[in-house]
Design an enzyme around this catalytic site. Sequence first.
Site, PDB file in Angstrom:
ATOM      1  N   LYS A 120      38.682 -41.332 -21.670  1.00  0.00           N
ATOM      2  CA  LYS A 120      39.279 -40.216 -22.426  1.00  0.00           C
ATOM      3  C   LYS A 120      40.767 -40.440 -22.633  1.00  0.00           C
ATOM      4  O   LYS A 120      41.454 -40.897 -21.729  1.00  0.00           O
ATOM      5  CB  LYS A 120      39.053 -38.926 -21.627  1.00  0.00           C
ATOM      6  CG  LYS A 120      39.693 -37.698 -22.222  1.00  0.00           C
ATOM      7  CD  LYS A 120      39.417 -36.451 -21.382  1.00  0.00           C
ATOM      8  CE  LYS A 120      40.505 -36.200 -20.360  1.00  0.00           C
ATOM      9  NZ  LYS A 120      40.291 -34.978 -19.560  1.00  0.00           N
ATOM     10  N   THR A 144      40.328 -25.829 -21.748  1.00  0.00           N
ATOM     11  CA  THR A 144      40.044 -25.466 -23.143  1.00  0.00           C
ATOM     12  C   THR A 144      38.625 -25.855 -23.545  1.00  0.00           C
ATOM     13  O   THR A 144      38.147 -25.475 -24.610  1.00  0.00           O
ATOM     14  CB  THR A 144      40.992 -26.187 -24.111  1.00  0.00           C
ATOM     15  OG1 THR A 144      40.745 -27.604 -24.029  1.00  0.00           O
ATOM     16  CG2 THR A 144      42.450 -25.921 -23.773  1.00  0.00           C
ATOM     17  N   GLY A 145      37.988 -26.663 -22.722  1.00  0.00           N
ATOM     18  CA  GLY A 145      36.627 -27.120 -23.020  1.00  0.00           C
ATOM     19  C   GLY A 145      36.585 -28.351 -23.919  1.00  0.00           C
ATOM     20  O   GLY A 145      35.511 -28.870 -24.234  1.00  0.00           O
TER      21      GLY A 145
HETATM   22  C1  R5P Z   1      41.916 -33.561 -16.491  1.00  0.00           C
HETATM   23  O1  R5P Z   1      42.000 -34.750 -16.255  1.00  0.00           O
HETATM   24  C2  R5P Z   1      40.889 -32.701 -15.823  1.00  0.00           C
HETATM   25  O2  R5P Z   1      40.121 -33.410 -14.918  1.00  0.00           O
HETATM   26  C3  R5P Z   1      39.987 -32.025 -16.844  1.00  0.00           C
HETATM   27  O3  R5P Z   1      39.235 -33.030 -17.514  1.00  0.00           O
HETATM   28  C4  R5P Z   1      40.784 -31.249 -17.838  1.00  0.00           C
HETATM   29  O4  R5P Z   1      41.655 -30.385 -17.177  1.00  0.00           O
HETATM   30  C5  R5P Z   1      39.891 -30.472 -18.750  1.00  0.00           C
HETATM   31  O5  R5P Z   1      40.666 -29.840 -19.691  1.00  0.00           O
HETATM   32  P1  R5P Z   1      40.062 -29.337 -21.051  1.00  0.00           P
HETATM   33  O6  R5P Z   1      38.867 -28.469 -20.733  1.00  0.00           O
HETATM   34  O7  R5P Z   1      41.173 -28.556 -21.687  1.00  0.00           O
HETATM   35  O8  R5P Z   1      39.698 -30.525 -21.883  1.00  0.00           O
END
Ligand code: R5P
Length: 291
Positions: free
Chosen positions: A184, A215-216
Amino acid sequence: MYILGGASTKNIAENLSKRLRQPLLGVIYKRFPDDEFYVRILDDITGQDVLIVQTAYPDQKIIELLLIQDAVYDAGAKKITVILPYFGYSRQDKKFEEGEAISARAIAQHISLHADCVITVDPHKLHILKFFTVPAYSCSAVSPIAHYLTEKNIDFVLAPDKGAKERAKEAAKLINCEYDYLEKTRINGNTVKITPKKLDAHGKNVAIIDDIISTGGTMTNSIKELKKQGAKTVFVACTHGLFIGGAIEKLLAADCDEIISTDTIETDFSKVSVADCIADTLLKTDLNIKN
Ligand code: R5P
């Protein structure tokens, strides 16, 4: 010993009270007309150990926690253990750019003022424990989440990024299935990009596991990738369900089959409790609790 549950962390406090067979502390919470918080301890806790259970999120809850700690300290508690099911601000664990605050350190130092020990659940990075100036421990929600998923006939676990790989590996071991991870790239607070990768997910029931759903965006992109590759069902599971803005709608629109989180932040999706993980950690640390 007494257990004090913060206004929005009642589930864990009640479960801990049952599991450790220790009473809940009598307390009054209210808000003044200007929304300032008020707390009053009702029981005599002079010379007693007190466990304060309060999620430090959102900002308002941090103020509540600091006032609860002050009240417990001033009422003469012998030892104060702060349980932070979710430690807000822990993702700002370093200066990403010059001039920034190290937010996790700032909050940890204030919480340490009236604490003898701190326990938190699945912090984003373990090194934040060093920001507390008192002994701090973490525990993991992977086991209860994996236990819940076992009922769902999961045959593949996916980590949405490299940071979540160890968590996925551990869950897959407990569920007894395969795991993999995605690459990612975070473009900004609201946007992430997932690099396409061939996954062994065709026709499978997949669980994506992460520490936080905010935020998902991370989960939504991962679901889309899995569905594109023919996954049969996709469950998303996290320890801390922040579900900011339209996160739930985004996940459902991406054809997610079920959303699962723990009770570190109590929502309609809190299907798993972390109380037992916290209790196990308490019993392992030097807290003189007899169960
Ligand atoms: C970041 O590295 C965390 O492990 C989560 O993947 C992140 O906080 C998820 O954020 P969002 O739901 O906004 O994509």
